[in-house]
Design an enzyme around this catalytic site. Structure first.
Site, short mmCIF file in Angstrom:
data_model
loop_
_atom_site.label_atom_id
_atom_site.label_comp_id
_atom_site.label_asym_id
_atom_site.label_seq_id
_atom_site.Cartn_x
_atom_site.Cartn_y
_atom_site.Cartn_z
N GLY A 12 0.79 -1.24 0.00
CA GLY A 12 0.00 0.00 0.00
C GLY A 12 0.82 1.28 0.00
N ASP B 133 6.52 -8.04 5.66
CA ASP B 133 7.00 -8.68 4.44
C ASP B 133 6.05 -9.84 4.11
OD1 ASP B 133 8.33 -10.17 2.51
OD2 ASP B 133 10.31 -9.75 3.37
N TYR C 138 8.00 -13.70 -13.36
CA TYR C 138 6.86 -12.82 -13.08
C TYR C 138 5.58 -13.37 -13.72
CZ TYR C 138 4.30 -8.33 -12.86
OH TYR C 138 3.38 -7.34 -12.61
N ALA D 51 4.86 -16.44 -14.55
CA ALA D 51 4.41 -17.66 -13.84
C ALA D 51 3.70 -17.28 -12.54
CB ALA D 51 5.61 -18.56 -13.56
N ILE E 61 1.09 0.31 -16.39
CA ILE E 61 0.55 1.34 -15.51
C ILE E 61 1.71 2.20 -15.03
CG2 ILE E 61 -0.82 1.78 -13.42
CD1 ILE E 61 -2.34 0.17 -15.63
P1 NAP Z 1 5.28 -0.60 -7.09
O1 NAP Z 1 4.96 0.81 -7.41
O2 NAP Z 1 6.66 -1.12 -7.35
O3 NAP Z 1 4.93 -0.86 -5.54
C1 NAP Z 1 5.09 -2.13 -5.01
C2 NAP Z 1 4.54 -2.17 -3.60
O4 NAP Z 1 4.67 -3.52 -3.10
C3 NAP Z 1 5.26 -1.27 -2.63
O5 NAP Z 1 4.32 -0.76 -1.71
C4 NAP Z 1 6.22 -2.24 -1.93
O6 NAP Z 1 6.59 -1.83 -0.61
C5 NAP Z 1 5.35 -3.47 -1.85
N1 NAP Z 1 6.11 -4.70 -1.67
C6 NAP Z 1 7.04 -5.24 -2.49
N2 NAP Z 1 7.53 -6.38 -1.95
C7 NAP Z 1 6.88 -6.56 -0.77
C8 NAP Z 1 6.95 -7.53 0.27
N3 NAP Z 1 7.78 -8.57 0.19
N4 NAP Z 1 6.14 -7.40 1.34
C9 NAP Z 1 5.28 -6.34 1.44
N5 NAP Z 1 5.18 -5.38 0.50
C10 NAP Z 1 5.97 -5.49 -0.58
O7 NAP Z 1 4.31 -1.63 -7.83
P2 NAP Z 1 2.98 -1.33 -8.69
O8 NAP Z 1 3.39 -1.00 -10.06
O9 NAP Z 1 2.06 -0.46 -7.94
O10 NAP Z 1 2.36 -2.80 -8.74
C11 NAP Z 1 1.35 -3.24 -7.82
C12 NAP Z 1 0.88 -4.62 -8.25
O11 NAP Z 1 0.32 -4.54 -9.57
C13 NAP Z 1 2.01 -5.65 -8.33
O12 NAP Z 1 1.54 -6.90 -7.90
C14 NAP Z 1 2.33 -5.69 -9.81
O13 NAP Z 1 2.89 -6.93 -10.18
C15 NAP Z 1 0.96 -5.45 -10.41
N6 NAP Z 1 1.04 -4.92 -11.79
C16 NAP Z 1 1.65 -3.72 -12.04
C17 NAP Z 1 1.72 -3.25 -13.35
C18 NAP Z 1 2.36 -1.94 -13.72
O14 NAP Z 1 2.46 -1.66 -14.94
N7 NAP Z 1 2.76 -1.11 -12.80
C19 NAP Z 1 1.18 -4.02 -14.38
C20 NAP Z 1 0.57 -5.23 -14.09
C21 NAP Z 1 0.51 -5.67 -12.77
P3 NAP Z 1 7.85 -0.78 -0.40
O15 NAP Z 1 7.30 0.56 -0.79
O16 NAP Z 1 8.14 -0.83 1.05
O17 NAP Z 1 8.95 -1.25 -1.28
#
Ligand code: NAP
Length: 248
Positions: A14, A64, A156, A158, A189
């Site tokens: 979040g 985590d 990713y 998988a 995104i």
């Molecule tokens: P992001 O901006 O990189 O943010 C990732 C978030 O996940 C951060 O809050 C991070 O915490 C947290 N996180 C990572 N590893 C963690 C762990 N082991 N335990 C707890 N929290 C953890 O990612 P996003 O782009 O918003 O993506 C969000 C979701 O949407 C992901 O599942 C991603 O695969 C999916 N998604 C994203 C896209 C895209 O284009 N952005 C496309 C398809 C799917 P910290 O801030 O503390 O690091």
């Protein structure tokens, strides 16, 4: 034990990106929100401050999602504080891209542990309370990579395909208990995950998106907020793509 009169949501990941936008959207919609993050304390505190005027409680905890015991303790503490959890959104996710021929075991394991084990840990811990109350909505963040596969992202892709199978199985298992489980599959995104792309890759990506732009975290968050709302009361086991048409 607390008993919030608001609906209560859990959001993993979040502190940034789609998770952060989801926390904001759910607070706007009247949810108390408990979110977790891995390490970015500063972003978490900023989000708590920004949402102070929402009239609901928004609270971030460093957890985590790869650690089952920490997830269980966080969810138990949240149930204790608010009395119930109505919705869970799993947005925590990472990428560690490499062609398979160069993939390091650690890159494979980190991605599967965070993206797939993380979803299992959260759903495993949250579903019992929802079954007892015969009500709940879960939204797991998958990706178009999980539906179609992305080169250099076997790990990713998988993990994100696994989330789809997991969500559908859980939807079948828990529908009779009043629980809905859906997956959202975003395309590109505009978040930290995508700003790491180089200019050439970005240009190529944009030219293959019919809407000719990347999506925003807020657009994904609004879809998630819809899915956990009563307006989506008859939607379960779905995989909703939000991708500007890139997969047409
Ligand atoms: P992001 O901006 O990189 O943010 C990732 C978030 O996940 C951060 O809050 C991070 O915490 C947290 N996180 C990572 N590893 C963690 C762990 N082991 N335990 C707890 N929290 C953890 O990612 P996003 O782009 O918003 O993506 C969000 C979701 O949407 C992901 O599942 C991603 O695969 C999916 N998604 C994203 C896209 C895209 O284009 N952005 C496309 C398809 C799917 P910290 O801030 O503390 O690091």
């Amino acid at each position: 034990m607390g008993d919030s009169t608001n609906r209560v949501a859990l959001v993993t990941g979040g502190s940034r990106g789609i998770g952060r936008a989801t926390v904001r959207a759910l607070a706007r919609d009247g949810f108390d929100v408990a979110f977790c993050y891995r390490s970015d304390d500063a972003s978490a505190r900023t989000l708590e401050k920004e949402t102070e005027d929402s009239g609901t409680t928004v609270t971030g905890t460093r957890v985590d999602v790869t650690e089952a015991a920490s997830v269980r303790a966080w969810i138990a503490a949240t149930e204790d504080r608010f009395g119930h959890i109505d919705a869970a959104v799993t947005a925590a996710g990472i990428t560690r891209d490499n062609p398979l021929v160069l993939m390091e075991d650690e890159q494979w394991r980190q991605v599967v542990a965070t993206n797939l084990d993380g979803v299992y840990h959260v759903c495993r811990a949250v579903v019992f309370g929802m079954m007892k109350r015969r009500s709940g909505a879960i939204v797991n963040l998958s990706s178009v990579a999980g539906v179609y596969g992305h080169a250099t992202q076997t790990n990713y892709s998988a993990s994100k395909a696994g989330i789809i199978g997991f969500s559908r199985a859980l939807a079948k298992e828990t529908g009779r208990s009043g629980i809905r489980v859906n997956a959202v599959a975003p395309g590109f995104i505009e978040t930290d995950m995508v700003t790491a792309m180089n200019d050439k890759a970005r240009k190529e990506a944009l030219s293959s998106i019919p809407l000719r732009r990347m999506g925003t975290a807020e657009e994904v968050a609004d879809l998630v907020a819809y899915l956990v709302s009563d307006k989506a009361a008859y939607i379960t086991g779905s995989v909703l793509q939000i991708d500007g048409g890139i997969t047409i």
